[in-house]
Every structure is written in structure tokens, then in C-alpha cells.
Scaffold this motif. Structure first.
Motif, PDB file in Angstrom:
ATOM      1  N   PHE B  57       0.845  -1.203   0.000  1.00 19.21           N
ATOM      2  CA  PHE B  57       0.000   0.000   0.000  1.00 19.21           C
ATOM      3  C   PHE B  57       0.872   1.241   0.000  1.00 19.21           C
ATOM      4  CE2 PHE B  57       0.485  -1.528   4.323  1.00 19.21           C
ATOM      5  CZ  PHE B  57       0.781  -0.403   5.058  1.00 19.21           C
ATOM      6  N   THR B  59       0.961   5.733   0.712  1.00 16.81           N
ATOM      7  CA  THR B  59       0.315   6.937   1.269  1.00 16.81           C
ATOM      8  C   THR B  59       1.095   8.170   0.802  1.00 16.81           C
ATOM      9  OG1 THR B  59       1.615   6.620   3.280  1.00 16.81           O
ATOM     10  CG2 THR B  59      -0.661   5.875   3.358  1.00 16.81           C
ATOM     11  N   HIS B  60       0.385   9.255   0.663  1.00 17.66           N
ATOM     12  CA  HIS B  60       1.000  10.515   0.203  1.00 17.66           C
ATOM     13  C   HIS B  60       0.352  11.665   0.970  1.00 17.66           C
ATOM     14  CE1 HIS B  60       2.146   8.107  -3.370  1.00 17.66           C
ATOM     15  NE2 HIS B  60       0.933   7.608  -3.224  1.00 17.66           N
ATOM     16  N   LEU B  72       4.985  14.085   0.702  1.00 13.57           N
ATOM     17  CA  LEU B  72       5.860  13.086   1.303  1.00 13.57           C
ATOM     18  C   LEU B  72       5.166  11.758   1.042  1.00 13.57           C
ATOM     19  CD1 LEU B  72       6.717  14.769   4.713  1.00 13.57           C
ATOM     20  CD2 LEU B  72       8.260  14.377   2.804  1.00 13.57           C
ATOM     21  N   SER B  73       5.877  10.850   0.389  1.00  5.48           N
ATOM     22  CA  SER B  73       5.232   9.615  -0.053  1.00  5.48           C
ATOM     23  C   SER B  73       5.909   8.397   0.546  1.00  5.48           C
ATOM     24  CB  SER B  73       5.299   9.501  -1.573  1.00  5.48           C
ATOM     25  OG  SER B  73       4.548  10.526  -2.145  1.00  5.48           O
ATOM     26  N   SER B  74       5.107   7.369   0.694  1.00  2.00           N
ATOM     27  CA  SER B  74       5.647   6.109   1.200  1.00  2.00           C
ATOM     28  C   SER B  74       5.020   4.953   0.426  1.00  2.00           C
ATOM     29  CB  SER B  74       5.328   5.979   2.687  1.00  2.00           C
ATOM     30  OG  SER B  74       5.653   4.690   3.135  1.00  2.00           O
ATOM     31  N   ILE B  76       4.886   0.732   0.474  1.00  2.00           N
ATOM     32  CA  ILE B  76       5.186  -0.488   1.232  1.00  2.00           C
ATOM     33  C   ILE B  76       4.864  -1.675   0.330  1.00  2.00           C
ATOM     34  CG2 ILE B  76       4.411  -1.899   3.190  1.00  2.00           C
ATOM     35  CD1 ILE B  76       4.188   0.814   4.731  1.00  2.00           C
ATOM     36  N   TYR B  78       5.221  -6.073  -0.023  1.00  2.00           N
ATOM     37  CA  TYR B  78       5.538  -7.396   0.527  1.00  2.00           C
ATOM     38  C   TYR B  78       5.715  -8.368  -0.636  1.00  2.00           C
ATOM     39  CZ  TYR B  78       3.116  -5.627   4.704  1.00  2.00           C
ATOM     40  OH  TYR B  78       2.712  -4.881   5.768  1.00  2.00           O
ATOM     41  N   ARG B 100      10.280  -7.562   2.616  1.00  2.00           N
ATOM     42  CA  ARG B 100       9.476  -6.364   2.933  1.00  2.00           C
ATOM     43  C   ARG B 100      10.259  -5.136   2.504  1.00  2.00           C
ATOM     44  NH1 ARG B 100       8.801  -8.502   8.226  1.00  2.00           N
ATOM     45  NH2 ARG B 100      10.282  -6.992   9.032  1.00  2.00           N
ATOM     46  N   VAL B 102       9.996  -0.864   2.544  1.00  2.00           N
ATOM     47  CA  VAL B 102       9.273   0.362   2.899  1.00  2.00           C
ATOM     48  C   VAL B 102      10.140   1.541   2.472  1.00  2.00           C
ATOM     49  CG1 VAL B 102      10.117   0.194   5.302  1.00  2.00           C
ATOM     50  CG2 VAL B 102       8.200   1.679   4.777  1.00  2.00           C
ATOM     51  N   PHE B 104      10.440   5.905   1.688  1.00  2.21           N
ATOM     52  CA  PHE B 104       9.941   7.249   1.981  1.00  2.21           C
ATOM     53  C   PHE B 104      10.681   8.249   1.107  1.00  2.21           C
ATOM     54  CE2 PHE B 104       9.929   4.741   5.849  1.00  2.21           C
ATOM     55  CZ  PHE B 104       8.616   4.842   6.265  1.00  2.21           C
ATOM     56  N   TRP B 130      14.285   6.846  -0.035  1.00  2.48           N
ATOM     57  CA  TRP B 130      15.117   6.126   0.921  1.00  2.48           C
ATOM     58  C   TRP B 130      14.305   4.920   1.398  1.00  2.48           C
ATOM     59  CZ3 TRP B 130      15.095  11.273   0.211  1.00  2.48           C
ATOM     60  CH2 TRP B 130      16.332  11.922   0.119  1.00  2.48           C
ATOM     61  N   SER B 131      14.952   3.778   1.515  1.00  2.32           N
ATOM     62  CA  SER B 131      14.147   2.619   1.891  1.00  2.32           C
ATOM     63  C   SER B 131      14.886   1.677   2.821  1.00  2.32           C
ATOM     64  CB  SER B 131      13.688   1.863   0.647  1.00  2.32           C
ATOM     65  OG  SER B 131      14.697   0.994   0.216  1.00  2.32           O
ATOM     66  N   LEU B 132      14.109   0.866   3.479  1.00  3.03           N
ATOM     67  CA  LEU B 132      14.631  -0.230   4.286  1.00  3.03           C
ATOM     68  C   LEU B 132      13.990  -1.501   3.751  1.00  3.03           C
ATOM     69  CD1 LEU B 132      16.384  -0.741   6.923  1.00  3.03           C
ATOM     70  CD2 LEU B 132      14.203  -1.171   8.007  1.00  3.03           C
ATOM     71  N   ARG B 156      19.643  -0.974   3.971  1.00  2.00           N
ATOM     72  CA  ARG B 156      19.276   0.437   3.839  1.00  2.00           C
ATOM     73  C   ARG B 156      19.650   0.857   2.424  1.00  2.00           C
ATOM     74  NH1 ARG B 156      21.336   3.006   9.351  1.00  2.00           N
ATOM     75  NH2 ARG B 156      21.301   0.828   9.979  1.00  2.00           N
TER      76      ARG B 156
END
Lengths: 242, 229
Positions: B57, B59-60, B72-74, B76, B78, B100, B102, B104, B130-132, B156
Motif C-alpha cells: 500500500f 500513502t501521500h 511526502l510519499s511512502s 510499502i 511485501y 518487505r 518500505v 519514503f 530512501w528505503s529499508l 538500507r
């Protein structure tokens, strides 16, 4: 069963009829003439229907309004002070084992990706964020404003409170207010539905989901007085307490 | 001649309608959320590669002007990894498991005037990201070093994403305008960690190092969502 009404009795009383005049004097307003069984049955059903209606005393909603800078500062300050109290209470082990002022100095200004499990980042933080969002909503902030205020509050928490134990985290900074607001909108809608069902179970779960509706700062509790004359006209008086 | 003029008139009218300026809410904060599905391609240690599907999913939260939007967006996501080689904490592991991701980042979008459908305008945008990325191996073989079942690998990464989509143009955001977009993202790992995830309440980072060689991830996703408020 026979019902009477004052107007009906007046029609039946003939001039000079003492007995009927006496009946008229003793009858209270609202009681009426002898009526047919069919009409009596209709009246009975109406009364029964009315008795089955649940009269909601309050209507729960959200009333958005503008806030002064002083109000904004007070609200952010209140949330900030509460967060200093809640953090050690909800995570006593972490606070005791990992917390120190030397950590605070070391973590100040740092920003990292935390390695926490999804339980924390996608469950605990969004739930905290949703309650923060609903706190600001209860104080009369619009959804966008409540999200912006939540952003400020959670950023202050991340950079000046949580650093007592760990550095500020990118995930927490974003997900607490944003996923919190997404969840908060869902909780807001569900809790308003439950609170306005008018039954005790609905109200109970509505308050459990959205505890901010229980406090004095909640501005959306509207006193509602329904009026119905039993015939054609019906009205509702709303009383809003400031 | 008249028929030709008639045709030209209709072509002109169609183009005019297609290039009508967007009529939508503006100068407002907006929160959008949606779901995404797509494919991921990942390169692991020793040139191992995997290509798999996944869901997630997005979000912004940002500000919308008339044509520009900054958020600012994310994202995610799986997915699964299959037969990939990893290196971390002086260990080499081959295996399968869950993945996984995620991310940002700031996302700048521009809304064009072109409407493929009534009230739907094309937009495009992009930004750094940037992600993890977390890999939890379920079935694995330790080639060298030590790696336990409760351990997880995290990367990272830094990269960027490009978006291209259509968005419904409504007068008010309270009408929950819809967006559908195509997302392309590239990430390259800058740090790898081995984390002991045995106790979910306590994060224990066993090692952190630079990845031995380039660990790269590509995403192609279709994302659909609405403006929540």
C-alpha cells in the motif's frame, strides 16, 4: 381500551347537561371521547411504536473551527507533557534498561531507519497516531489540520522524548501521523456510527474506540431534543455547549 | 468541402475538450492512500537474481496547487525471494523467504491538461527515495559463518522513483478523487545489517556493514487509491 380527548368531550356535552359537564371538568387534557375499537387499536399501536423508539440524548459529531496560535501552542504543549508521562509508563523496561541522559545527548539530532518488527511500526505506532489525530479532531481541528498537528506532536516526541532510549526513526516520523490519520478516519467514522446508534452497547464501544469523545475538550457532543406531536409535525432541537 | 469543414470542426472541438484546463480543488493539504501490486527484481550476492510479484500500500501527504503537487510519499511492498545469496556479518547464506520494502521520500508531481477520459487528467512525477528492505529467510543454507532462523537481514537503500498516472479532477477533495498510477523505482543498498528478531519487543542489531557488492532492486508497480481528505 377506551381513550378520551378534551376536544371530543366538548362536542358531546349538550347545554344544561350537568352530568356531562361534570365529566368535562374531571377529565384532564389529553383524555378524550369514547372512540371506536379500530381507532383505539390505532392509538394503542402508535403509543407502542412511540415507546419502542430510543430517544438519543446526545448527537456525536465533529465541528471544525479555526484556532488561535495560543490554542495551537497549548494543545501541542499538553500533548508534549502527556507524552513525557506516557512513554515511561507504557514501556517501563525499555525506559529503565536503555534510557539515560548520555543516550539523550548522543541521540539528539540523529535520524535512522529503525530495525523494529512490523508489530511496532505498522500496528503500535499507527494506533498511537490515530488517537493523537482523534485528540486534535475532538478539539475542533479539521482532518487536515489534525494531521498537521499530529505531525508536529509526533516529531517533537521522536526528536526530544524518545531519544532518551533510541534515536529518532524515519518510519516512526512518517507512519505515526500518516498511517495514524488513515486509521483515525476509519475509527472516527465507526465510532460516530456506534455513538449515534443510541444504545448503550454502541456508545460503550464507540467510546472505547475513540476515548477522546469522553473528555471535556470534545467539542462535538450536541444535546438533541426530538419533538413529535404524534400527527404530522416533527422537529429536533440541537443544543451545542461551548 | 462542407463535409471537410464539419470534420475539422469536430476534431477542433474534441481537441479543445481534451485540453480543457483541469478543474479541481487547489491550494490545499491532501492525504491520499491506496494499494499497489507489481513485480520486483532483485540482485543478491554473487550475481544471484530473483524476480517475483508482491502487493502493498502507499500513502501521500502533501500540498496541491493548481497543477503541481508536492507530497511526502511512502510505498510499502511485501514479496518473496527465492534462491538468493546474501552476505552479512561475515556470513554467506543461500535461501528463500519473505521480503518487505518500505520507502519514503518527497514526490513532486505535475498535472497535465490532457484528459484521456472525462475529468481524468494525466500526471507525471518523481523524486528521491530512501528505503529499508527486510529479508526474513525461512528455508536457507549457511555457506559460511553463522546465521540463525531468528535472524533477519536488512538493507538500507537509496534510489528514486518515477510515477505516471491519471487522476480524477473533482471540485472538492471531500469527493475523494481517484488516482491510478504506474510506478517505476530503483534502489541500491548502502548498508546491510543482521538483526536478531528472536524477541519482537527488543531489537538486537548483530552487525552493520557495507554490502559486499552491489545489491540492487527494481520495482514496477500499479498503484490505485483515493484522496482521503
Amino acid at each position: 381500551m377506551v381513550f378520551f380527548s378534551e376536544f371530543a368531550v366538548a362536542e358531546k356535552v349538550a347545554p344544561g347537561d350537568k352530568l356531562k359537564r361534570k365529566i368535562k371538568k374531571t377529565l384532564k387534557p389529553g383524555l378524550a371521547r369514547p372512540i371506536s375499537k379500530k381507532q383505539a387499536e390505532i392509538e394503542r399501536m402508535k403509543a407502542e411504536e412511540k415507546s419502542r423508539q430510543r430517544v438519543s440524548k446526545y448527537y456525536y459529531t465533529y465541528i471544525d473551527r479555526d484556532h488561535t496560535t495560543e490554542e495551537n501552542a497549548k494543545n501541542i504543549g499538553a500533548v508534549y507533557l502527556i507524552s513525557w508521562g506516557i512513554y515511561p509508563l507504557t514501556q517501563p523496561d525499555t525506559f529503565r534498561k536503555e534510557g539515560s541522559f548520555s543516550n539523550y545527548r548522543e541521540n539528539f539530532g540523529k535520524l535512522t531507519f529503525d530495525q523494529d518488527e512490523p508489530f511496532w511500526n505498522w500496528f503500535v505506532h499507527p494506533i498511537s497516531g490515530s488517537q493523537l489525530f482523534l485528540y486534535y479532531r475532538a478539539n475542533g481541528y479539521s482532518r487536515s489540520q489534525a494531521l498537521a498537528m499530529s505531525f508536529i506532536s509526533s516529531t517533537l516526541f521522536e526528536f526530544t522524548v524518545e531519544i532518551y532510549t533510541e534515536p529518532a526513526s524515519v518510519q516512526d516520523l512518517y507512519q505515526t501521523p500518516i498511517l495514524g490519520a488513515v486509521l483515525g478516519v476509519g475509527i472516527e467514522n465507526l465510532s460516530m456510527y456506534l455513538l449515534n446508534t443510541g444504545n448503550a452497547v454502541g456508545r460503550f464501544f464507540g467510546h472505547v474506540l475513540n476515548p477522546s469523545t469522553l473528555f471535556w475538550f470534545y467539542e462535538g457532543k450536541v444535546r438533541m431534543v426530538p419533538r413529535w406531536d404524534g400527527k404530522k409535525s416533527a422537529s429536533v432541537n440541537y443544543i451545542l455547549e461551548f | 468541402m462542407e463535409k471537410l469543414l464539419g470534420k475539422l470542426f469536430w476534431i477542433y472541438l474534441t481537441l479543445q475538450l481534451a485540453w480543457l484546463p483541469a478543474f479541481s480543488y487547489e491550494d490545499e493539504l491532501v492525504l491520499k492512500g491506496g494499494v499497489n501490486a507489481g513485480r520486483m527484481e532483485i540482485t543478491g550476492f554473487n550475481g544471484s537474481e530473483d524476480n517475483s510479484g508482491g502487493v502493498g500500500f502507499n500513502t501521500h501527504f502533501g500540498y496541491k496547487w493548481t497543477k503541481w503537487e508536492f507530497a511526502l510519499s511512502s510505498y510499502i511492498y511485501y514479496g518473496k525471494v527465492d534462491q538468493l545469496a546474501f552476505q552479512g556479518n561475515s556470513s554467506q547464506i543461500n535461501g528463500n523467504g519473505s521480503f518487505r520494502h518500505v520507502s519514503f521520500g518527497p514526490l513532486l508531481k505535475y498535472l497535465t491538461d490532457y484528459q484521456p477520459f472525462k475529468n481524468y487528467n494525466f500526471y507525471f512525477g518523481g523524486g528521491p527515495s530512501w528505503s529499508l528492505q527486510t529479508i526474513k529467510l525461512e528455508d536457507f543454507r549457511v555457506v559460511s559463518g553463522e546465521f540463525k532462523r531468528q535472524h533477519k537481514l536488512t538493507y538500507r537503500s537509496f534510489g528514486g522513483l518515477l510515477v505516471f498516472g491519471i487522476e480524477e479532477q473533482m471540485a472538492f477533495k471531500q469527493q475523494h478523487p481517484v488516482y491510478v498510477e504506474f510506478v517505476y523505482s530503483y534502489m541500491a543498498a548502502s548498508k546491510v545489517s543482521v538483526v536478531d528478531a528472536g524477541d519482537f519487543s527488543d531489537t538486537n542489531i548483530l552487525s552493520e556493514s557495507k554490502p559486499g557488492q552491489s545489491i540492487e532492486t527494481w520495482f514496477w508497480m500499479i498503484s490505485a487509491g483515493i484522496a482521503l481528505f
